[in-house]
Write a protein that holds these residues in place. Structure first.
Motif, PDB file in Angstrom:
ATOM      1  N   LEU A 129       0.843  -1.192   0.000  1.00 49.79           N
ATOM      2  CA  LEU A 129       0.000   0.000   0.000  1.00 49.79           C
ATOM      3  C   LEU A 129       0.875   1.237   0.000  1.00 49.79           C
ATOM      4  O   LEU A 129       2.018   1.204   0.487  1.00 49.79           O
ATOM      5  N   ARG A 130       0.340   2.288  -0.552  1.00 52.27           N
ATOM      6  CA  ARG A 130       1.047   3.570  -0.643  1.00 52.27           C
ATOM      7  C   ARG A 130       0.477   4.508   0.405  1.00 52.27           C
ATOM      8  O   ARG A 130      -0.719   4.833   0.392  1.00 52.27           O
ATOM      9  N   VAL A 131       1.362   4.954   1.312  1.00 52.74           N
ATOM     10  CA  VAL A 131       0.925   5.692   2.497  1.00 52.74           C
ATOM     11  C   VAL A 131       1.727   6.990   2.607  1.00 52.74           C
ATOM     12  O   VAL A 131       2.928   7.021   2.295  1.00 52.74           O
ATOM     13  N   THR A 132       1.062   8.033   3.055  1.00 52.80           N
ATOM     14  CA  THR A 132       1.729   9.270   3.473  1.00 52.80           C
ATOM     15  C   THR A 132       1.492   9.447   4.964  1.00 52.80           C
ATOM     16  O   THR A 132       0.342   9.427   5.420  1.00 52.80           O
ATOM     17  N   VAL A 133       2.567   9.607   5.704  1.00 54.61           N
ATOM     18  CA  VAL A 133       2.477   9.663   7.160  1.00 54.61           C
ATOM     19  C   VAL A 133       3.246  10.876   7.659  1.00 54.61           C
ATOM     20  O   VAL A 133       4.325  11.205   7.146  1.00 54.61           O
ATOM     21  N   THR A 134       2.687  11.536   8.639  1.00 52.60           N
ATOM     22  CA  THR A 134       3.349  12.628   9.357  1.00 52.60           C
ATOM     23  C   THR A 134       3.601  12.155  10.776  1.00 52.60           C
ATOM     24  O   THR A 134       2.647  11.864  11.514  1.00 52.60           O
ATOM     25  N   ALA A 135       4.856  12.067  11.148  1.00 50.17           N
ATOM     26  CA  ALA A 135       5.238  11.511  12.443  1.00 50.17           C
ATOM     27  C   ALA A 135       6.094  12.508  13.206  1.00 50.17           C
ATOM     28  O   ALA A 135       6.744  13.393  12.617  1.00 50.17           O
ATOM     29  N   ALA A 136       6.103  12.349  14.517  1.00 48.19           N
ATOM     30  CA  ALA A 136       6.873  13.242  15.387  1.00 48.19           C
ATOM     31  C   ALA A 136       8.356  12.910  15.304  1.00 48.19           C
ATOM     32  O   ALA A 136       8.749  11.760  15.079  1.00 48.19           O
ATOM     33  N   CYS A 137       9.152  13.927  15.490  1.00 49.81           N
ATOM     34  CA  CYS A 137      10.609  13.774  15.495  1.00 49.81           C
ATOM     35  C   CYS A 137      11.165  14.708  16.563  1.00 49.81           C
ATOM     36  O   CYS A 137      11.012  15.936  16.469  1.00 49.81           O
ATOM     37  N   ASN A 138      11.784  14.142  17.576  1.00 48.26           N
ATOM     38  CA  ASN A 138      12.380  14.949  18.638  1.00 48.26           C
ATOM     39  C   ASN A 138      13.683  15.555  18.146  1.00 48.26           C
ATOM     40  O   ASN A 138      14.639  14.841  17.845  1.00 48.26           O
ATOM     41  N   SER A 148      22.533  18.633  13.158  1.00 42.99           N
ATOM     42  CA  SER A 148      22.115  17.439  12.430  1.00 42.99           C
ATOM     43  C   SER A 148      21.008  16.772  13.227  1.00 42.99           C
ATOM     44  O   SER A 148      21.105  16.665  14.466  1.00 42.99           O
ATOM     45  N   GLN A 149      19.964  16.331  12.544  1.00 37.45           N
ATOM     46  CA  GLN A 149      18.803  15.746  13.198  1.00 37.45           C
ATOM     47  C   GLN A 149      18.646  14.291  12.758  1.00 37.45           C
ATOM     48  O   GLN A 149      18.845  13.964  11.587  1.00 37.45           O
ATOM     49  N   THR A 150      18.282  13.460  13.726  1.00 40.88           N
ATOM     50  CA  THR A 150      18.006  12.047  13.462  1.00 40.88           C
ATOM     51  C   THR A 150      16.552  11.768  13.799  1.00 40.88           C
ATOM     52  O   THR A 150      16.127  11.965  14.949  1.00 40.88           O
ATOM     53  N   CYS A 151      15.793  11.321  12.806  1.00 46.46           N
ATOM     54  CA  CYS A 151      14.370  11.029  12.984  1.00 46.46           C
ATOM     55  C   CYS A 151      14.113   9.558  12.697  1.00 46.46           C
ATOM     56  O   CYS A 151      14.889   8.892  11.999  1.00 46.46           O
ATOM     57  N   SER A 152      12.999   9.069  13.233  1.00 43.17           N
ATOM     58  CA  SER A 152      12.650   7.653  13.084  1.00 43.17           C
ATOM     59  C   SER A 152      11.166   7.527  12.773  1.00 43.17           C
ATOM     60  O   SER A 152      10.331   8.235  13.359  1.00 43.17           O
ATOM     61  N   LEU A 153      10.869   6.597  11.876  1.00 39.64           N
ATOM     62  CA  LEU A 153       9.495   6.185  11.602  1.00 39.64           C
ATOM     63  C   LEU A 153       9.339   4.765  12.145  1.00 39.64           C
ATOM     64  O   LEU A 153      10.067   3.860  11.736  1.00 39.64           O
ATOM     65  N   GLU A 154       8.409   4.578  13.057  1.00 36.90           N
ATOM     66  CA  GLU A 154       8.296   3.323  13.791  1.00 36.90           C
ATOM     67  C   GLU A 154       7.029   2.576  13.373  1.00 36.90           C
ATOM     68  O   GLU A 154       5.947   3.171  13.295  1.00 36.90           O
ATOM     69  N   LEU A 155       7.185   1.280  13.115  1.00 38.00           N
ATOM     70  CA  LEU A 155       6.077   0.408  12.708  1.00 38.00           C
ATOM     71  C   LEU A 155       5.896  -0.678  13.757  1.00 38.00           C
ATOM     72  O   LEU A 155       6.879  -1.246  14.259  1.00 38.00           O
ATOM     73  N   GLU A 156       4.613  -0.997  14.014  1.00 43.40           N
ATOM     74  CA  GLU A 156       4.317  -1.963  15.066  1.00 43.40           C
ATOM     75  C   GLU A 156       2.923  -2.529  14.854  1.00 43.40           C
ATOM     76  O   GLU A 156       2.039  -1.863  14.295  1.00 43.40           O
ATOM     77  N   SER A 157       2.740  -3.766  15.281  1.00 44.74           N
ATOM     78  CA  SER A 157       1.401  -4.356  15.258  1.00 44.74           C
ATOM     79  C   SER A 157       0.574  -3.767  16.389  1.00 44.74           C
ATOM     80  O   SER A 157       1.052  -3.616  17.516  1.00 44.74           O
TER      81      SER A 157
END
Length: 430
Positions: A129-138, A148-157
């Protein structure tokens, strides 16, 4: 032997742990046995935006799931796979993967739902599936704009723990692919990589969690043009007032106020595009030091103007005193009847110089004080003062600019004041 995960139809008894038949329309089966392995890979289509104010990022990606459902296996000598659209997804079991810490997300539906289901003869399933997601990044802005910033997109059941569903990256780090054309206006994408670990919730248990990590390094050139160079020029512009005459009050005041207001505008513009953090950023140190330099240039002129005013007032008072006691260019003509007069031996015209604060004729001044330099006490010359008062009419003249009242007469008091002022001046010069 290792027990293979299997799917049990939900028409079995409730004893098997499945829902009763009346809920078949909600859930077609239950999971029995060990955890179902579900492989995941991601292809990042675009990194749309990075928001410092909201501390989030927006990403569009293709999310693909891989698992095996033997109930969907089929025999075919011609078809290597069968592809379906999103309508079949509602009829079979699919992993309930969601994005942790996401603010907004949606599946694209133009021109139809961007969902693909592909089933292979042996029962393997590909769900994409094709998804657009807006996620938080500290983000940490302590070194902004050199950060320099390090961001993560997290997936979980969402529902299944690690005992029921095992999420894993299908091909390790190669499970994540990105488009080479991805670029951001303010950031340079340095690194994409994947990780995984277990996440614990006190009320539900342990869950497999997958991470898409990426590191961004900010471009500094934009801030050099928009912030650093203008601030530096404003500080240098404030130094121009040091070469302007201190008597040009409108020019120096307007220049100082303009630079201060411009620095305030630059600081406000930078902070408007940043979150209201409670710590000091690197750009804040530079801008506030520049603002202090500009502000001190205004205070410097205020101090110089005040001291100059005090000095001018003092000099003006001294000039006024000198003007009151000044006998400018007085000419004594044939004053020979005074026995104490130093001019009685040789009657002639004697000129007294125009004794001003900045212009003195020391030769004439010493000639005039010839009689007084031989004595230390002016009281010994009371007879001389009386003789001056009894002198005949003396004609007064002035070769330069003389006040109107200087032509009214000759007074002894201005002479004493005049002598006293220049005697003090002579002592200071010596």
């Amino acid at each position: 032997a290792q027990v293979e995960p299997v799917f049990r139809p939900s028409t079995e008894s409730v004893v098997t742990g499945c829902l009763p038949l009346m809920y078949l329309f909600m859930m077609e089966f239950c999971l029995i046995g060990p955890a179902i392995p579900v492989g995941v890979d991601v292809q990042v289509e675009s990194l749309d935006s990075i928001s410092e104010v909201d501390m989030d990022f927006t990403m569009t990606l293709y999310l693909r799931h891989y698992w095996k459902d033997e109930r969907l296996s089929f025999t075919s000598s011609t078809n290597k796979s069968m592809t379906f659209d999103g309508r079949l997804v509602k009829k079979i079991w699919v992993p309930d993967v969601f994005f942790v810490h996401s603010k907004r997300s949606f599946i694209h539906d133009t021109t139809t739902d961007n969902i693909m289901l592909r089933v292979f003869p042996d029962g393997h399933v590909l769900y994409s599936l094709r998804v657009t997601v807006t996620a938080a990044c500290n983000m940490d802005f302590s070194r902004f704009p050199l950060d320099s910033q390090t961001c993560s997109l997290e997936l979980e059941s969402y529902a299944y723990t690690d005992e029921d569903l095992m999420l894993y990256w299908k091909s390790g780090d190669e499970s994540l692919s990105i488009d080479d054309r991805i670029s951001l206006s303010q950031f340079l994408i340095q690194k994409f990589h994947t990780t995984s670990r277990l996440a614990f919730y006190s009320s539900t248990g342990w869950y497999n969690r997958l991470y898409i990590n990426f590191t961004l390094r900010r471009h500094i050139f934009f801030f050099l043009l928009q912030t650093y160079f203008p601030a530096t020029l404003m500080v240098m512009l404030s130094w121009v007032s040091f070469w302007i005459d201190r008597r040009a009050v409108p020019a120096r005041v307007s220049l100082g106020i303009t630079t201060v207001l411009t620095m305030s505008t630059i600081i406000t513009g930078v902070n408007a595009s940043m979150p209201r953090v409670s710590y000091i950023k690197a750009v804040d140190i530079y801008l506030w030091v520049s603002f202090v330099f500009v502000f001190l240039s205004v205070l410097e002129y205020a101090a110089v103007n005040y001291l100059s005013t005090v000095q001018d007032r003092r000099e003006r008072k001294m000039r006024e005193r000198a003007r009151e006691s000044n006998v400018t260019k007085n000419r004594f003509i044939h004053c020979t009847h005074n026995p104490f007069s130093p001019f009685r031996q040789k009657p002639q015209t004697r000129l007294l110089s125009n004794f001003t604060y900045k212009n003195m004729d020391w030769f004439l001044y010493s000639t005039f004080l010839l009689y007084f330099e031989n004595s230390k006490n002016f009281t010994q010359h009371a007879s001389f003062t009386h003789s001056l008062l009894s002198m005949p009419k003396c004609f007064l003249s002035n070769t330069h600019t003389v006040a109107l009242e200087s032509n009214l007469g000759f007074s002894i008091v201005p002479i004493y004041i005049y002598i006293y002022i220049y005697s003090q001046m002579r002592q200071r010069l010596n």
